[in-house]
Scaffold this motif. Structure first.
Motif, PDB file in Angstrom:
ATOM      1  N   ALA A   7     -20.992   3.869  25.829  1.00 50.26           N
ATOM      2  CA  ALA A   7     -22.048   4.059  24.681  1.00 50.26           C
ATOM      3  C   ALA A   7     -22.806   5.853  24.940  1.00 50.26           C
ATOM      4  CB  ALA A   7     -23.625   2.986  24.484  1.00 50.26           C
ATOM      5  N   ILE A   8     -23.792   6.011  25.980  1.00 50.43           N
ATOM      6  CA  ILE A   8     -23.495   7.202  26.033  1.00 50.43           C
ATOM      7  C   ILE A   8     -22.589   8.238  26.334  1.00 50.43           C
ATOM      8  CG2 ILE A   8     -24.738   9.222  27.773  1.00 50.43           C
ATOM      9  CD1 ILE A   8     -26.049   7.272  28.765  1.00 50.43           C
ATOM     10  N   VAL A   9     -21.407   8.379  26.230  1.00 48.13           N
ATOM     11  CA  VAL A   9     -19.762   9.314  26.684  1.00 48.13           C
ATOM     12  C   VAL A   9     -19.693   8.751  25.413  1.00 48.13           C
ATOM     13  CG1 VAL A   9     -17.866  10.037  27.131  1.00 48.13           C
ATOM     14  CG2 VAL A   9     -18.914   9.326  28.776  1.00 48.13           C
ATOM     15  N   LEU A  10     -19.864   8.038  24.139  1.00 44.27           N
ATOM     16  CA  LEU A  10     -19.510   7.336  22.433  1.00 44.27           C
ATOM     17  C   LEU A  10     -20.761   8.624  22.072  1.00 44.27           C
ATOM     18  CD1 LEU A  10     -17.109   6.196  20.391  1.00 44.27           C
ATOM     19  CD2 LEU A  10     -19.053   4.987  20.591  1.00 44.27           C
ATOM     20  N   LEU A  11     -21.631   8.952  22.292  1.00 47.18           N
ATOM     21  CA  LEU A  11     -22.602   9.652  21.711  1.00 47.18           C
ATOM     22  C   LEU A  11     -22.816  11.089  22.177  1.00 47.18           C
ATOM     23  CD1 LEU A  11     -24.988   9.379  20.354  1.00 47.18           C
ATOM     24  CD2 LEU A  11     -26.356   9.300  22.198  1.00 47.18           C
ATOM     25  N   ILE A  12     -21.911  11.702  22.771  1.00 42.86           N
ATOM     26  CA  ILE A  12     -22.093  13.016  23.531  1.00 42.86           C
ATOM     27  C   ILE A  12     -20.576  13.461  22.578  1.00 42.86           C
ATOM     28  CG2 ILE A  12     -21.649  14.551  24.679  1.00 42.86           C
ATOM     29  CD1 ILE A  12     -22.730  12.925  26.941  1.00 42.86           C
ATOM     30  N   LEU A  17     -18.609  16.487  17.967  1.00 39.84           N
ATOM     31  CA  LEU A  17     -17.955  16.302  16.587  1.00 39.84           C
ATOM     32  C   LEU A  17     -18.646  16.805  15.520  1.00 39.84           C
ATOM     33  CD1 LEU A  17     -15.196  13.650  17.052  1.00 39.84           C
ATOM     34  CD2 LEU A  17     -15.130  15.570  16.889  1.00 39.84           C
ATOM     35  N   ALA A  18     -19.806  16.353  15.635  1.00 35.87           N
ATOM     36  CA  ALA A  18     -20.725  16.525  14.899  1.00 35.87           C
ATOM     37  C   ALA A  18     -21.071  18.720  14.760  1.00 35.87           C
ATOM     38  CB  ALA A  18     -21.930  16.095  14.321  1.00 35.87           C
ATOM     39  N   VAL A  19     -21.434  19.012  15.920  1.00 35.15           N
ATOM     40  CA  VAL A  19     -21.932  20.049  15.535  1.00 35.15           C
ATOM     41  C   VAL A  19     -20.576  21.396  15.396  1.00 35.15           C
ATOM     42  CG1 VAL A  19     -22.898  21.631  17.284  1.00 35.15           C
ATOM     43  CG2 VAL A  19     -23.715  19.966  17.081  1.00 35.15           C
ATOM     44  N   LEU A  20     -19.421  21.131  16.692  1.00 34.77           N
ATOM     45  CA  LEU A  20     -18.553  21.897  16.785  1.00 34.77           C
ATOM     46  C   LEU A  20     -17.421  21.230  14.995  1.00 34.77           C
ATOM     47  CD1 LEU A  20     -17.628  21.733  20.283  1.00 34.77           C
ATOM     48  CD2 LEU A  20     -19.368  23.334  18.975  1.00 34.77           C
ATOM     49  N   GLY A  21     -17.645  20.312  14.422  1.00 38.65           N
ATOM     50  CA  GLY A  21     -16.965  20.267  13.253  1.00 38.65           C
ATOM     51  C   GLY A  21     -16.311  21.986  12.555  1.00 38.65           C
ATOM     52  N   VAL A  22     -17.252  22.719  12.408  1.00 44.92           N
ATOM     53  CA  VAL A  22     -17.015  24.032  11.256  1.00 44.92           C
ATOM     54  C   VAL A  22     -15.702  24.655  12.209  1.00 44.92           C
ATOM     55  CG1 VAL A  22     -19.767  23.430  10.772  1.00 44.92           C
ATOM     56  CG2 VAL A  22     -18.634  24.719  13.017  1.00 44.92           C
ATOM     57  N   LEU A  37     -19.613   7.936  15.125  1.00 48.39           N
ATOM     58  CA  LEU A  37     -19.733   7.370  16.141  1.00 48.39           C
ATOM     59  C   LEU A  37     -20.881   8.210  16.552  1.00 48.39           C
ATOM     60  CD1 LEU A  37     -16.061   9.785  17.609  1.00 48.39           C
ATOM     61  CD2 LEU A  37     -17.228   7.165  17.270  1.00 48.39           C
ATOM     62  N   MET A  38     -22.100   8.749  16.059  1.00 52.72           N
ATOM     63  CA  MET A  38     -23.600   8.648  17.069  1.00 52.72           C
ATOM     64  C   MET A  38     -23.944   7.561  16.800  1.00 52.72           C
ATOM     65  SD  MET A  38     -24.788  12.685  17.014  1.00 52.72           S
ATOM     66  CE  MET A  38     -25.468  12.229  15.010  1.00 52.72           C
ATOM     67  N   LEU A  39     -23.972   7.267  14.886  1.00 53.87           N
ATOM     68  CA  LEU A  39     -24.240   5.227  14.882  1.00 53.87           C
ATOM     69  C   LEU A  39     -24.542   4.358  15.729  1.00 53.87           C
ATOM     70  CD1 LEU A  39     -26.625   4.802  12.678  1.00 53.87           C
ATOM     71  CD2 LEU A  39     -24.755   3.953  10.611  1.00 53.87           C
TER      72      LEU A  39
END
Length: 86
Positions: A7-12, A17-22, A37-39
């Motif tokens: 779960a922690i790996v999935l959170l990371i 993905l959310a930060v580097l998606g740009v 994925l974070m949710l």
């Protein structure tokens, strides 16, 4: 134990993905997948039993290879070696 780590790996991964998606041209989709994925990881972590509950259920002492004191330097060495290769 493996459920908590997964779960922690999935959170990371979701955070990355959310930060580097740009960087990608499909930034909106990648950011939404990262947020989803974070949710999922947060809900999964919330539903897991706490460590104190697990410790009360099993009173066995930890083995030497289960200690974080052993694995933190090992992970640091692996990350260092990977950074040298890249």
């Amino acid at each position: 134990m493996w459920q908590r780590v997964t779960a922690i790996v999935l959170l990371i991964v979701g955070l990355l993905l959310a930060v580097l998606g740009v960087v990608s041209e499909f930034d909106t989709v990648i950011r939404l997948v990262g947020a989803a994925l974070m949710l999922i990881a947060l809900i999964w972590l919330y539903r897991l039993p706490t460590l104190s509950t697990l410790n009360q259920q099993s009173k066995q002492p930890l083995k030497w290879y289960q200690s974080p004191i052993v694995w933190v330097p090992v992970i640091g060495i692996i990350i260092y070696c990977v950074s040298l290769a890249l």
